[in-house]
Design a protein around this motif. Structure first.
Motif, PDB file in Angstrom:
ATOM      1  N   ILE A 197       4.193   4.902 -34.166  1.00 36.89           N
ATOM      2  CA  ILE A 197       3.759   6.147 -34.836  1.00 36.89           C
ATOM      3  C   ILE A 197       2.226   6.204 -34.908  1.00 36.89           C
ATOM      4  O   ILE A 197       1.568   5.201 -35.156  1.00 36.89           O
ATOM      5  CB  ILE A 197       4.384   6.326 -36.246  1.00 36.89           C
ATOM      6  CG1 ILE A 197       4.029   5.167 -37.173  1.00 36.89           C
ATOM      7  CG2 ILE A 197       5.879   6.539 -36.175  1.00 36.89           C
ATOM      8  CD1 ILE A 197       4.187   5.533 -38.641  1.00 36.89           C
ATOM      9  N   GLY A 218       9.750  10.265 -42.587  1.00 31.70           N
ATOM     10  CA  GLY A 218      11.057   9.909 -42.043  1.00 31.70           C
ATOM     11  C   GLY A 218      11.229   8.406 -42.111  1.00 31.70           C
ATOM     12  O   GLY A 218      10.606   7.744 -42.943  1.00 31.70           O
ATOM     13  N   THR A 231       7.847   5.984 -41.484  1.00 35.97           N
ATOM     14  CA  THR A 231       6.826   6.075 -42.529  1.00 35.97           C
ATOM     15  C   THR A 231       7.387   5.596 -43.879  1.00 35.97           C
ATOM     16  O   THR A 231       6.651   5.013 -44.679  1.00 35.97           O
ATOM     17  CB  THR A 231       6.275   7.518 -42.639  1.00 35.97           C
ATOM     18  OG1 THR A 231       7.369   8.430 -42.577  1.00 35.97           O
ATOM     19  CG2 THR A 231       5.292   7.813 -41.535  1.00 35.97           C
ATOM     20  N   MET A 245      -7.094  12.707 -43.246  1.00 37.82           N
ATOM     21  CA  MET A 245      -7.517  12.756 -41.844  1.00 37.82           C
ATOM     22  C   MET A 245      -8.862  13.487 -41.729  1.00 37.82           C
ATOM     23  O   MET A 245      -9.665  13.192 -40.856  1.00 37.82           O
ATOM     24  CB  MET A 245      -6.460  13.471 -41.010  1.00 37.82           C
ATOM     25  CG  MET A 245      -5.063  12.899 -41.183  1.00 37.82           C
ATOM     26  SD  MET A 245      -3.930  13.700 -40.041  1.00 37.82           S
ATOM     27  CE  MET A 245      -2.421  13.613 -40.941  1.00 37.82           C
TER      28      MET A 245
HETATM   29  C1  FAD Z   1      -2.919  11.996 -34.101  1.00 36.51           C
HETATM   30  C2  FAD Z   1      -1.994  11.933 -35.283  1.00 36.51           C
HETATM   31  C3  FAD Z   1      -2.474  11.424 -36.472  1.00 36.51           C
HETATM   32  C4  FAD Z   1      -1.616  11.343 -37.585  1.00 36.51           C
HETATM   33  N1  FAD Z   1      -2.139  10.826 -38.735  1.00 36.51           N
HETATM   34  C5  FAD Z   1      -1.342  10.708 -39.818  1.00 36.51           C
HETATM   35  C6  FAD Z   1      -1.858  10.139 -41.030  1.00 36.51           C
HETATM   36  O1  FAD Z   1      -3.026   9.759 -41.131  1.00 36.51           O
HETATM   37  N2  FAD Z   1      -0.996  10.014 -42.068  1.00 36.51           N
HETATM   38  C7  FAD Z   1       0.305  10.427 -42.009  1.00 36.51           C
HETATM   39  O2  FAD Z   1       1.030  10.277 -43.002  1.00 36.51           O
HETATM   40  N3  FAD Z   1       0.816  10.982 -40.879  1.00 36.51           N
HETATM   41  C8  FAD Z   1       0.030  11.119 -39.776  1.00 36.51           C
HETATM   42  N4  FAD Z   1       0.555  11.646 -38.619  1.00 36.51           N
HETATM   43  C9  FAD Z   1       1.983  12.033 -38.595  1.00 36.51           C
HETATM   44  C10 FAD Z   1       2.852  10.789 -38.432  1.00 36.51           C
HETATM   45  O3  FAD Z   1       2.618  10.189 -37.172  1.00 36.51           O
HETATM   46  C11 FAD Z   1       4.358  11.165 -38.551  1.00 36.51           C
HETATM   47  O4  FAD Z   1       4.589  11.586 -39.876  1.00 36.51           O
HETATM   48  C12 FAD Z   1       5.256   9.968 -38.263  1.00 36.51           C
HETATM   49  O5  FAD Z   1       5.219   9.643 -36.893  1.00 36.51           O
HETATM   50  C13 FAD Z   1       6.691  10.282 -38.705  1.00 36.51           C
HETATM   51  O6  FAD Z   1       7.538   9.237 -38.326  1.00 36.51           O
HETATM   52  P1  FAD Z   1       8.882   8.946 -39.136  1.00 36.51           P
HETATM   53  O7  FAD Z   1       9.748   8.039 -38.325  1.00 36.51           O
HETATM   54  O8  FAD Z   1       8.577   8.504 -40.512  1.00 36.51           O
HETATM   55  O9  FAD Z   1       9.530  10.360 -39.280  1.00 36.51           O
HETATM   56  P2  FAD Z   1      10.563  11.105 -38.335  1.00 36.51           P
HETATM   57  O10 FAD Z   1      11.771  11.449 -39.103  1.00 36.51           O
HETATM   58  O11 FAD Z   1      10.716  10.385 -37.030  1.00 36.51           O
HETATM   59  O12 FAD Z   1       9.765  12.443 -38.083  1.00 36.51           O
HETATM   60  C14 FAD Z   1       9.287  13.301 -39.124  1.00 36.51           C
HETATM   61  C15 FAD Z   1       8.270  14.248 -38.458  1.00 36.51           C
HETATM   62  O13 FAD Z   1       7.116  13.487 -38.056  1.00 36.51           O
HETATM   63  C16 FAD Z   1       6.683  13.846 -36.754  1.00 36.51           C
HETATM   64  N5  FAD Z   1       6.792  12.669 -35.859  1.00 36.51           N
HETATM   65  C17 FAD Z   1       7.870  11.872 -35.666  1.00 36.51           C
HETATM   66  N6  FAD Z   1       7.620  10.901 -34.774  1.00 36.51           N
HETATM   67  C18 FAD Z   1       6.347  11.079 -34.381  1.00 36.51           C
HETATM   68  C19 FAD Z   1       5.506  10.410 -33.465  1.00 36.51           C
HETATM   69  N7  FAD Z   1       5.905   9.349 -32.755  1.00 36.51           N
HETATM   70  N8  FAD Z   1       4.262  10.907 -33.299  1.00 36.51           N
HETATM   71  C20 FAD Z   1       3.827  11.971 -34.004  1.00 36.51           C
HETATM   72  N9  FAD Z   1       4.576  12.634 -34.892  1.00 36.51           N
HETATM   73  C21 FAD Z   1       5.812  12.202 -35.076  1.00 36.51           C
HETATM   74  C22 FAD Z   1       7.586  14.978 -36.302  1.00 36.51           C
HETATM   75  O14 FAD Z   1       6.924  16.189 -36.531  1.00 36.51           O
HETATM   76  C23 FAD Z   1       8.788  14.873 -37.167  1.00 36.51           C
HETATM   77  O15 FAD Z   1       9.423  16.074 -37.378  1.00 36.51           O
HETATM   78  C24 FAD Z   1      -0.275  11.779 -37.502  1.00 36.51           C
HETATM   79  C25 FAD Z   1       0.205  12.314 -36.290  1.00 36.51           C
HETATM   80  C26 FAD Z   1      -0.646  12.402 -35.202  1.00 36.51           C
HETATM   81  C27 FAD Z   1      -0.147  12.930 -33.895  1.00 36.51           C
END
Ligand code: FAD
Ligand code: FES
Length: 288
Positions: A45, A67, A70, A112
């Protein structure tokens, strides 16, 4: 393995981690992120680097439980380890003296936006910050943002703290008051970034947003993070994550992020069920 030097909840479901990662701490620039994996079978992630301390060799990240991964990450504590932390990734924010910049952070997007706000302030810009949260308890990094801003405006959706409303209400006020704005940087939910982009497009104010598509490898190889910018495909992990807001196709971003919703919901439900059964076992053990 990367050791968690300190972990602390900033708000319900939002936790800040200080992680020992000296090489990343030396190289990190505002706007960049890391991709982390908690254990061998875990998914990768992306998380933005909120701050770094090259002398101590640490980076800070702020994580909102969204999700399965996280939630698992936010269950880790001081002294625990994370298997992989790869970075810094992505293009850094373009830091120069623009004049007056408005920094907008929505929810965890404030974490961010913070390093970019701090760097723009150091560069001599007048920094007007607007931060928003759903409610008072979810407001994060207020004192940090205040320290790097010439003015800080706060909104909560429910009015439980500061002014009731959305960050865009404050932006509208600034525009209507005739405040000269040379750049807007907006980081937060897609719907917020899209609303900011629509507002500033009419006023011809250069606006940058940080996009959050699904990322997997973070190196431009897998195509997972494809976004549409000015009608062309770009990879947010290497060409972004920051892009000119007026060129972003937000509809495509929303559609692509929804592609795995069923699988994400299933995996979160399994994770919760496993957690509940583990807690029940612990409770039974304590009763015996
Ligand atoms: C460049 C970037 C920077 C980020 N910085 C932060 C941060 O500083 N703090 C923070 O809390 N979150 C950040 N996020 C979002 C974070 O990556 C997602 O919340 C996380 O990947 C969710 O994973 P999950 O398994 O908990 O949830 P899941 O149930 O898998 O997904 C929940 C939601 O998170 C998003 N997500 C899921 N998998 C990914 C993935 N591999 N890459 C990107 N988004 C995903 C989707 O929109 C999804 O609907 C960032 C995303 C990006 C692209
Ligand atoms: S995450 Fe694989 S190409 Fe960007």
């Amino acid at each position: 393995m990367f050791k968690i030097i300190h972990a602390q909840f900033l708000a319900p479901g939002i936790k800040r981690f200080v992680i020992h990662a000296p090489r990343i701490a030396r190289k990190q620039k505002p706007g960049q992120f890391v991709i982390l994996r908690i254990h061998e079978e875990g998914e990768r992630i992306p998380i933005t680097i909120e701050n770094s301390d090259p002398e101590r060799g640490t980076i800070n990240i702020v994580v909102q439980s969204a999700g399965k991964t996280t939630n698992l990450l936010n269950s880790l504590n001081t002294g625990d380890h994370i298997l992989d932390v790869v970075g810094p990734l992505g293009k850094p924010s373009e830091i120069k003296n623009y004049g007056t910049v408005v920094i907008i952070g929505g929810g965890v997007g404030t974490a961010m936006a913070y390093p970019t706000a701090a760097a723009l302030k150091r560069e001599g810009n007048r920094v007007l910050s607007i931060v928003g949260a759903r409610s008072k308890e979810l407001m994060i990094l207020e004192s940090e943002m205040r320290a790097v801003s010439d003015a800080l405006m706060i909104t909560t959706d429910d009015g439980s703290y500061a002014d009731k409303g959305f960050v865009t209400d404050k932006l509208r006020q600034l525009i209507q008051n005739g405040t000269r704005i040379d750049l807007v940087v907006a980081v937060g939910p897609i719907v917020m970034m899209k609303a900011v982009a629509e507002m500033t497009r009419k006023e011809n104010i250069h606006t940058v947003v940080s996009l959050n598509p699904i990322m997997i490898d973070g190196t431009g190889m897998c195509g997972g993070c494809r976004v549409q910018i000015d009608g062309k495909s770009e990879f947010a992990c290497v060409d972004g994550p920051e892009f000119d807001a007026h060129k972003v196709n937000f509809e495509v971003l929303v559609q692509r992020n929804a592609m795995y919703r069923d699988a994400e919901q299933r995996s979160m439900a399994e994770f919760k069920a496993r957690q509940e059964s583990e807690q029940a076992c612990v409770a039974q053990g304590e009763q015996r």
